[in-house]
Design an enzyme around this catalytic site. Structure first.
Site, PDB file in Angstrom:
ATOM      1  CG  PHE A 155      16.748  43.006 -10.793  1.00 52.73           C
ATOM      2  CD1 PHE A 155      15.838  43.332  -9.798  1.00 52.73           C
ATOM      3  CD2 PHE A 155      18.020  43.549 -10.727  1.00 52.73           C
ATOM      4  CE1 PHE A 155      16.186  44.192  -8.761  1.00 52.73           C
ATOM      5  CE2 PHE A 155      18.380  44.421  -9.708  1.00 52.73           C
ATOM      6  CZ  PHE A 155      17.464  44.754  -8.716  1.00 52.73           C
TER       7      PHE A 155
ATOM      8  CB  CYS B 298      11.349  34.701  -5.818  1.00 52.26           C
ATOM      9  SG  CYS B 298      12.726  33.667  -6.247  1.00 52.26           S
TER      10      CYS B 298
ATOM     11  CE  LYS C 220      12.794  32.700  -1.600  1.00 50.26           C
ATOM     12  NZ  LYS C 220      13.658  33.867  -1.418  1.00 50.26           N
TER      13      LYS C 220
HETATM   14  C1  UGA Z   1      10.424  37.441 -10.390  1.00 47.00           C
HETATM   15  C2  UGA Z   1      10.812  38.854 -10.825  1.00 47.00           C
HETATM   16  O1  UGA Z   1      10.030  39.238 -11.979  1.00 47.00           O
HETATM   17  C3  UGA Z   1      12.309  38.913 -11.159  1.00 47.00           C
HETATM   18  O2  UGA Z   1      12.661  40.260 -11.468  1.00 47.00           O
HETATM   19  C4  UGA Z   1      13.120  38.428  -9.949  1.00 47.00           C
HETATM   20  O3  UGA Z   1      14.506  38.422 -10.224  1.00 47.00           O
HETATM   21  C5  UGA Z   1      12.695  37.009  -9.609  1.00 47.00           C
HETATM   22  O4  UGA Z   1      11.272  37.000  -9.320  1.00 47.00           O
HETATM   23  C6  UGA Z   1      13.474  36.516  -8.419  1.00 47.00           C
HETATM   24  O5  UGA Z   1      13.587  37.208  -7.429  1.00 47.00           O
HETATM   25  O6  UGA Z   1      14.026  35.435  -8.496  1.00 47.00           O
HETATM   26  P1  UGA Z   1       9.755  35.182 -11.632  1.00 47.00           P
HETATM   27  O7  UGA Z   1       9.416  34.662 -10.275  1.00 47.00           O
HETATM   28  O8  UGA Z   1      10.576  34.331 -12.527  1.00 47.00           O
HETATM   29  O9  UGA Z   1      10.558  36.571 -11.510  1.00 47.00           O
HETATM   30  O10 UGA Z   1       8.390  35.413 -12.373  1.00 47.00           O
HETATM   31  P2  UGA Z   1       7.522  36.619 -12.942  1.00 47.00           P
HETATM   32  O11 UGA Z   1       7.566  36.618 -14.403  1.00 47.00           O
HETATM   33  O12 UGA Z   1       7.857  37.887 -12.271  1.00 47.00           O
HETATM   34  O13 UGA Z   1       6.046  36.148 -12.532  1.00 47.00           O
HETATM   35  C7  UGA Z   1       5.680  35.925 -11.171  1.00 47.00           C
HETATM   36  C8  UGA Z   1       4.228  35.480 -11.032  1.00 47.00           C
HETATM   37  O14 UGA Z   1       3.311  36.519 -11.371  1.00 47.00           O
HETATM   38  C9  UGA Z   1       3.869  34.292 -11.944  1.00 47.00           C
HETATM   39  O15 UGA Z   1       3.050  33.399 -11.244  1.00 47.00           O
HETATM   40  C10 UGA Z   1       3.100  34.946 -13.090  1.00 47.00           C
HETATM   41  O16 UGA Z   1       2.198  34.073 -13.721  1.00 47.00           O
HETATM   42  C11 UGA Z   1       2.366  36.056 -12.343  1.00 47.00           C
HETATM   43  N1  UGA Z   1       1.996  37.189 -13.230  1.00 47.00           N
HETATM   44  C12 UGA Z   1       2.959  38.015 -13.718  1.00 47.00           C
HETATM   45  C13 UGA Z   1       0.655  37.411 -13.532  1.00 47.00           C
HETATM   46  O17 UGA Z   1      -0.245  36.684 -13.068  1.00 47.00           O
HETATM   47  N2  UGA Z   1       0.331  38.489 -14.314  1.00 47.00           N
HETATM   48  C14 UGA Z   1       1.263  39.345 -14.807  1.00 47.00           C
HETATM   49  O18 UGA Z   1       0.878  40.322 -15.493  1.00 47.00           O
HETATM   50  C15 UGA Z   1       2.611  39.093 -14.513  1.00 47.00           C
END
Ligand code: UGA
Length: 430
Positions: A147, A258, A261
């Site tokens: 996670f 991630c 997909k």
């Molecule tokens: C995500 C999950 O949060 C992890 O728990 C998981 O392990 C991981 O994918 C994975 O499967 O590898 P991550 O892709 O690193 O982690 O990024 P996040 O911080 O979750 O953000 C994802 C996207 O949502 C980003 O583009 C971010 O800018 C966007 N986001 C996130 C928003 O636009 N607003 C928010 O309030 C939160």
């Protein structure tokens, strides 16, 4: 640790930090050579220091050879990429290739754990594949989803929200528990599930976060119609502990290697089994066009993008990473170029990876700092919430730009301050 991508490398380094002896394996020999010298191929806060520290302590080594990494290992974690395949289904080619290679080198009891995000049923497949190759060898296969989020991965590992595992035998269970013992002692939840649950927990968690984000993005659009401020709305909603304030920052939509997909893969797995995920399909639809919100705001104010100079601030899919996989910047910059705009872009870490991934990089000018990116620009477009952009020197910027428009795709600036300096401010949902 098979695979030295974000997950494999971070997990390997962190397990070494917990005191285990870890060998990280990757078929990319160039990467292995860099890692052996303590060089970190990815930008992840704190990773390089921990990497160097654990190499020096003799707990962490790197190899491109299965024959070196696998024999004698108590546990093998498979952390390879599972890219989107046909019709959005997870492509398990790399995962199964790694499984086969691993199976050929088992020596003594080995617990093989899948950490790659893969659909329900993959552990069963891995078990069958190994069983066909490692005849007579003693092994178990388990699942232990990760996670970690990029940018906070070390902390996410060391202070994890939960350890989810699926093991089939008491021996596998004891082996995995011993591996996580120091974290379990600290009180982090260790949950053993029935087979399919652990794989689904990962997909369901991510889809739920995506849903939260797409939901607030819809609310943001409605805020613009009625004149509300989505930041205030999200704050007010998040104070309800049943909702929580995280993942409620409206903006240009989610990106990253991630999210897109995995949500798509869950929807496809549903279809394969005759089940339609209606909410999940809706959130995919909401996010797929979300990047247009930034372009529409530019168009609304500039009338046309043809020959306009746009200073793009941020290329990474989120702050604190150099990763641009499936980043909204890829779509936005492409549309800007197609519309005839001149693009100058700056990102503190992700220019190198953007250049590699974006096919029309030669049409983009890359700046070495913010001022250079915005000099002569008709508009600034913020695509990533880097701290550096939150503290923009508005006065300096004003004098170097030729226009006065700021489109803040991440809602990181204060409207009042920006407008007081003579800019036109366009946030998202406010
Ligand atoms: C995500 C999950 O949060 C992890 O728990 C998981 O392990 C991981 O994918 C994975 O499967 O590898 P991550 O892709 O690193 O982690 O990024 P996040 O911080 O979750 O953000 C994802 C996207 O949502 C980003 O583009 C971010 O800018 C966007 N986001 C996130 C928003 O636009 N607003 C928010 O309030 C939160």
């Amino acid at each position: 640790m098979i695979g030295t991508g974000y997950v494999g490398l971070t997990t390997g380094v962190c397990f070494a930090e917990l005191g285990h002896s870890v060998t990280c394996l990757d078929s990319n020999e160039e990467k292995i050579a860099q890692l052996k010298n303590g060089g970190c191929p990815i930008f992840e806060a704190g990773l390089e220091d921990l990497l160097k520290k654990n190499i020096a302590a003799g707990r962490l080594s790197f190899t491109a050879e299965y024959a070196v990494a696998i024999p004698g290992a108590d546990i093998v974690f498979i952390c390879v990429d599972t890219p989107p395949g046909e019709y959005g289904k997870a492509n398990l080619t790399n995962l199964l290739a790694a499984t086969r290679e691993c199976a050929q080198h088992l020596d003594g009891y080995t617990l093989i754990i899948n950490k790659s995000t893969a659909p329900v049923g993959t552990v069963k497949t891995i078990k069958e594949v190994i069983g066909e190759i490692a005849i007579g060898k003693e092994f178990d296969v388990a699942s232990n989803p990760e996670f970690l989020a990029e940018g906070t991965a070390i902390n996410d590992f060391m202070e994890l929200s939960r350890i989810i595992v699926r093991t089939d035998t008491p021996k596998a269970s004891a082996t995995l528990k011993a591996c996580y013992a120091s974290l379990i002692e600290k009180g982090y939840p260790y949950i053993e599930t029935i087979p399919q649950s652990s794989e689904l927990i990962k997909y369901a968690s991510k889809s739920f976060l995506d849903m939260k984000l797409s939901f607030i993005n819809e609310i943001a659009d409605f805020c613009e119609i009625i004149g509300a401020d989505v930041k205030e709305v999200a704050y007010g909603m998040g104070l309800d502990s049943r909702i929580g304030g995280k993942f409620l920052q409206a903006g240009i939509g989610y990106g990253g290697s991630c999210f897109g997909k995995d949500v798509q893969a869950l929807a496809m797995k549903g279809e394969e089994l005759g089940y339609e995920f209606r909410m999940i399909k809706a959130l995919i639809a909401v996010n797929s066009l979300r990047y247009r919100v930034a372009l529409n705001k530019l168009l609304k104010n500039l009338g046309t993008l043809k020959n306009k100079k746009i200073g793009v601030l941020g290329l990474a899919y989120k702050a604190n990473t150099d990763d641009v996989r499936d980043a909204q910047s890829l779509r936005v910059v492409l549309e800007l170029l197609d519309a005839g705009a001149r693009v100058t872009a700056y990102d503190p870490e992700a220019i190198g990876s953007f250049k590699k991934m974006f096919k029309r990089s030669n049409e983009v000018i890359f700046a070495t700092n913010v001022l250079e990116a915005v000099t002569g620009a008709d508009a600034i477009l913020i695509l990533t919430e880097w701290s550096e952009f939150k503290a923009l020197n508005i006065t300096d910027i004003k004098t170097t730009m030729s226009g006065t428009l700021i489109v803040d795709g991440r809602n990181i600036l204060m409207r009042k301050t920006v407008e007081a300096a003579g800019f036109t401010y366009e946030g998202i949902g406010r």
